[in-house]
Write a protein that holds these residues in place. Structure first.
Motif, PDB file in Angstrom:
ATOM      1  N   LEU A 149       0.838  -1.183   0.000  1.00 45.43           N
ATOM      2  CA  LEU A 149       0.000   0.000   0.000  1.00 45.43           C
ATOM      3  C   LEU A 149       0.883   1.246   0.000  1.00 45.43           C
ATOM      4  CD1 LEU A 149      -2.459  -1.235   2.751  1.00 45.43           C
ATOM      5  CD2 LEU A 149      -2.980  -1.014   0.298  1.00 45.43           C
ATOM      6  N   GLU A 150       0.405   2.280  -0.657  1.00 46.71           N
ATOM      7  CA  GLU A 150       1.169   3.527  -0.739  1.00 46.71           C
ATOM      8  C   GLU A 150       1.523   4.023   0.658  1.00 46.71           C
ATOM      9  OE1 GLU A 150       0.643   8.022  -2.506  1.00 46.71           O
ATOM     10  OE2 GLU A 150      -0.510   6.396  -3.406  1.00 46.71           O
ATOM     11  N   GLY A 151       2.802   4.310   0.860  1.00 47.46           N
ATOM     12  CA  GLY A 151       3.269   4.808   2.143  1.00 47.46           C
ATOM     13  C   GLY A 151       3.549   3.737   3.182  1.00 47.46           C
ATOM     14  N   LYS A 152       3.367   2.459   2.853  1.00 51.51           N
ATOM     15  CA  LYS A 152       3.542   1.373   3.827  1.00 51.51           C
ATOM     16  C   LYS A 152       4.781   0.501   3.557  1.00 51.51           C
ATOM     17  CE  LYS A 152      -0.109   2.275   6.247  1.00 51.51           C
ATOM     18  NZ  LYS A 152       0.009   2.688   7.648  1.00 51.51           N
ATOM     19  N   THR A 153       5.459   0.743   2.463  1.00 49.79           N
ATOM     20  CA  THR A 153       6.587  -0.113   2.094  1.00 49.79           C
ATOM     21  C   THR A 153       7.720  -0.029   3.111  1.00 49.79           C
ATOM     22  OG1 THR A 153       5.973   0.190  -0.213  1.00 49.79           O
ATOM     23  CG2 THR A 153       8.139  -0.765   0.210  1.00 49.79           C
ATOM     24  N   ASP A 154       8.050   1.157   3.570  1.00 47.30           N
ATOM     25  CA  ASP A 154       9.134   1.293   4.546  1.00 47.30           C
ATOM     26  C   ASP A 154       8.774   0.625   5.874  1.00 47.30           C
ATOM     27  OD1 ASP A 154      10.818   2.592   2.781  1.00 47.30           O
ATOM     28  OD2 ASP A 154      10.199   4.592   3.412  1.00 47.30           O
ATOM     29  N   GLU A 155       7.510   0.655   6.235  1.00 51.51           N
ATOM     30  CA  GLU A 155       7.056  -0.037   7.442  1.00 51.51           C
ATOM     31  C   GLU A 155       7.243  -1.550   7.281  1.00 51.51           C
ATOM     32  OE1 GLU A 155       2.960  -0.456  10.083  1.00 51.51           O
ATOM     33  OE2 GLU A 155       3.127   1.207   8.669  1.00 51.51           O
ATOM     34  N   ALA A 156       6.942  -2.049   6.087  1.00 51.72           N
ATOM     35  CA  ALA A 156       7.143  -3.477   5.810  1.00 51.72           C
ATOM     36  C   ALA A 156       8.621  -3.831   5.874  1.00 51.72           C
ATOM     37  CB  ALA A 156       6.568  -3.835   4.444  1.00 51.72           C
ATOM     38  N   ILE A 157       9.467  -2.993   5.315  1.00 50.89           N
ATOM     39  CA  ILE A 157      10.912  -3.243   5.339  1.00 50.89           C
ATOM     40  C   ILE A 157      11.416  -3.313   6.776  1.00 50.89           C
ATOM     41  CG2 ILE A 157      13.173  -2.239   4.788  1.00 50.89           C
ATOM     42  CD1 ILE A 157      11.861  -1.245   2.137  1.00 50.89           C
ATOM     43  N   ALA A 158      10.918  -2.445   7.628  1.00 54.23           N
ATOM     44  CA  ALA A 158      11.317  -2.465   9.042  1.00 54.23           C
ATOM     45  C   ALA A 158      10.927  -3.786   9.700  1.00 54.23           C
ATOM     46  CB  ALA A 158      10.687  -1.282   9.778  1.00 54.23           C
ATOM     47  N   LEU A 159       9.756  -4.316   9.371  1.00 51.30           N
ATOM     48  CA  LEU A 159       9.335  -5.611   9.908  1.00 51.30           C
ATOM     49  C   LEU A 159      10.199  -6.743   9.347  1.00 51.30           C
ATOM     50  CD1 LEU A 159       5.477  -5.116   9.733  1.00 51.30           C
ATOM     51  CD2 LEU A 159       6.817  -5.417  11.826  1.00 51.30           C
ATOM     52  N   TYR A 160      10.543  -6.636   8.080  1.00 47.87           N
ATOM     53  CA  TYR A 160      11.388  -7.660   7.463  1.00 47.87           C
ATOM     54  C   TYR A 160      12.775  -7.702   8.081  1.00 47.87           C
ATOM     55  CZ  TYR A 160       8.458  -9.279   3.592  1.00 47.87           C
ATOM     56  OH  TYR A 160       7.483  -9.877   2.827  1.00 47.87           O
ATOM     57  N   ASP A 161      13.249  -6.601   8.654  1.00 49.47           N
ATOM     58  CA  ASP A 161      14.575  -6.569   9.252  1.00 49.47           C
ATOM     59  C   ASP A 161      14.734  -7.694  10.272  1.00 49.47           C
ATOM     60  OD1 ASP A 161      17.213  -5.210   9.715  1.00 49.47           O
ATOM     61  OD2 ASP A 161      16.334  -4.948  11.712  1.00 49.47           O
ATOM     62  N   GLU A 162      13.798  -7.788  11.205  1.00 55.66           N
ATOM     63  CA  GLU A 162      13.861  -8.860  12.206  1.00 55.66           C
ATOM     64  C   GLU A 162      13.656 -10.223  11.557  1.00 55.66           C
ATOM     65  OE1 GLU A 162      11.657 -10.581  16.213  1.00 55.66           O
ATOM     66  OE2 GLU A 162      10.933  -8.684  15.355  1.00 55.66           O
ATOM     67  N   PHE A 172       8.033 -16.097  12.230  1.00 55.53           N
ATOM     68  CA  PHE A 172       7.201 -16.118  11.029  1.00 55.53           C
ATOM     69  C   PHE A 172       5.728 -15.900  11.390  1.00 55.53           C
ATOM     70  CE2 PHE A 172       4.607 -17.936   7.719  1.00 55.53           C
ATOM     71  CZ  PHE A 172       5.256 -17.612   6.545  1.00 55.53           C
ATOM     72  N   THR A 173       5.234 -16.672  12.353  1.00 56.32           N
ATOM     73  CA  THR A 173       3.812 -16.589  12.695  1.00 56.32           C
ATOM     74  C   THR A 173       3.451 -15.259  13.363  1.00 56.32           C
ATOM     75  OG1 THR A 173       4.177 -17.764  14.797  1.00 56.32           O
ATOM     76  CG2 THR A 173       3.554 -19.100  12.869  1.00 56.32           C
ATOM     77  N   ARG A 174       4.428 -14.573  13.921  1.00 56.28           N
ATOM     78  CA  ARG A 174       4.186 -13.271  14.551  1.00 56.28           C
ATOM     79  C   ARG A 174       4.320 -12.114  13.555  1.00 56.28           C
ATOM     80  NH1 ARG A 174       8.134 -10.186  16.536  1.00 56.28           N
ATOM     81  NH2 ARG A 174       9.537 -11.967  16.743  1.00 56.28           N
ATOM     82  N   ILE A 175       5.326 -12.167  12.679  1.00 58.01           N
ATOM     83  CA  ILE A 175       5.638 -11.020  11.817  1.00 58.01           C
ATOM     84  C   ILE A 175       4.870 -11.034  10.499  1.00 58.01           C
ATOM     85  CG2 ILE A 175       7.494  -9.853  10.552  1.00 58.01           C
ATOM     86  CD1 ILE A 175       9.420 -10.852  12.763  1.00 58.01           C
ATOM     87  N   ILE A 176       4.717 -12.173   9.877  1.00 57.04           N
ATOM     88  CA  ILE A 176       4.084 -12.221   8.547  1.00 57.04           C
ATOM     89  C   ILE A 176       2.650 -11.679   8.556  1.00 57.04           C
ATOM     90  CG2 ILE A 176       3.274 -13.777   6.710  1.00 57.04           C
ATOM     91  CD1 ILE A 176       6.284 -12.990   6.583  1.00 57.04           C
ATOM     92  N   PRO A 177       1.814 -11.955   9.546  1.00 54.28           N
ATOM     93  CA  PRO A 177       0.476 -11.331   9.535  1.00 54.28           C
ATOM     94  C   PRO A 177       0.536  -9.791   9.571  1.00 54.28           C
ATOM     95  CG  PRO A 177       0.499 -13.192  11.026  1.00 54.28           C
ATOM     96  CD  PRO A 177       1.933 -12.946  10.626  1.00 54.28           C
ATOM     97  N   LYS A 178       1.513  -9.232  10.257  1.00 53.33           N
ATOM     98  CA  LYS A 178       1.674  -7.770  10.294  1.00 53.33           C
ATOM     99  C   LYS A 178       2.069  -7.248   8.917  1.00 53.33           C
ATOM    100  CE  LYS A 178       3.172  -7.713  15.119  1.00 53.33           C
ATOM    101  NZ  LYS A 178       4.295  -7.431  16.035  1.00 53.33           N
ATOM    102  N   ILE A 179       2.968  -7.954   8.252  1.00 57.69           N
ATOM    103  CA  ILE A 179       3.390  -7.557   6.903  1.00 57.69           C
ATOM    104  C   ILE A 179       2.224  -7.683   5.928  1.00 57.69           C
ATOM    105  CG2 ILE A 179       4.854  -8.246   4.959  1.00 57.69           C
ATOM    106  CD1 ILE A 179       7.036  -8.941   7.047  1.00 57.69           C
ATOM    107  N   ALA A 180       1.443  -8.740   6.058  1.00 61.27           N
ATOM    108  CA  ALA A 180       0.323  -8.978   5.142  1.00 61.27           C
ATOM    109  C   ALA A 180      -0.690  -7.839   5.165  1.00 61.27           C
ATOM    110  CB  ALA A 180      -0.356 -10.303   5.480  1.00 61.27           C
ATOM    111  N   ARG A 181      -0.876  -7.217   6.315  1.00 60.93           N
ATOM    112  CA  ARG A 181      -1.837  -6.095   6.410  1.00 60.93           C
ATOM    113  C   ARG A 181      -1.365  -4.852   5.657  1.00 60.93           C
ATOM    114  NH1 ARG A 181      -2.550  -8.442  11.673  1.00 60.93           N
ATOM    115  NH2 ARG A 181      -0.988  -7.121  12.632  1.00 60.93           N
ATOM    116  N   LEU A 182      -0.103  -4.813   5.281  1.00 59.13           N
ATOM    117  CA  LEU A 182       0.454  -3.650   4.594  1.00 59.13           C
ATOM    118  C   LEU A 182       0.465  -3.815   3.073  1.00 59.13           C
ATOM    119  CD1 LEU A 182       3.559  -3.136   6.914  1.00 59.13           C
ATOM    120  CD2 LEU A 182       1.333  -1.993   7.072  1.00 59.13           C
ATOM    121  N   ARG A 183       0.036  -4.974   2.578  1.00 58.66           N
ATOM    122  CA  ARG A 183       0.102  -5.288   1.144  1.00 58.66           C
ATOM    123  C   ARG A 183      -1.224  -5.086   0.434  1.00 58.66           C
ATOM    124  NH1 ARG A 183       3.266 -10.661   2.215  1.00 58.66           N
ATOM    125  NH2 ARG A 183       1.181 -11.398   2.640  1.00 58.66           N
ATOM    126  N   LYS A 184      -1.128  -4.684  -0.832  1.00 62.42           N
ATOM    127  CA  LYS A 184      -2.283  -4.667  -1.729  1.00 62.42           C
ATOM    128  C   LYS A 184      -2.500  -6.047  -2.323  1.00 62.42           C
ATOM    129  CE  LYS A 184      -1.035  -0.967  -4.332  1.00 62.42           C
ATOM    130  NZ  LYS A 184      -1.130   0.016  -5.403  1.00 62.42           N
TER     131      LYS A 184
END
Length: 94
Positions: free
Chosen positions: A11-24, A71-83
């Motif tokens: 989603l527009e404006g959410k990519t950097d938030e996703a990248i931060a989650l991917y860091d861990e 995986f089970t903790r972070i991926i659902p958070k990332i999924a909410r940021l995707r189109k």
């Protein structure tokens, strides 16, 4: 060997938030047994497209990853940021 290509359009404006989650996610996953490679890429032309390219020793190692705490903790958070998302799992032929 198993290769996974997981592409997400964010989603527009959410990519950097996703990248931060991917860091861990990346740091934890690279320490998992059976993980050969786990790398996040950003599309050069569309900054809202991220693709994770993974290599695993076996299907069993991939399944263990999908059941891991991070995986089970972070991926659902990332999924909410995707189109949208696309996931392909490949097995090596040659």
């Amino acid at each position: 060997m198993i290769k996974v290509v997981a592409k997400g359009v964010y989603l527009e404006g959410k990519t950097d938030e996703a990248i931060a989650l991917y860091d861990e996610m990346v740091k934890e996953t690279r320490n998992e047994q059976g993980c050969i490679a786990y790398n996040l890429f950003r599309d050069k032309d569309n900054k809202d497209i991220l693709t994770m390219i993974e290599e695993w020793e076996s299907v069993e190692a991939l399944e263990a990853h999908k059941n891991s705490e991070h995986f089970t903790r972070i991926i659902p958070k990332i999924a909410r940021l995707r189109k949208s998302a696309e996931l392909n799992v490949y097995e090596l032929i040659y």
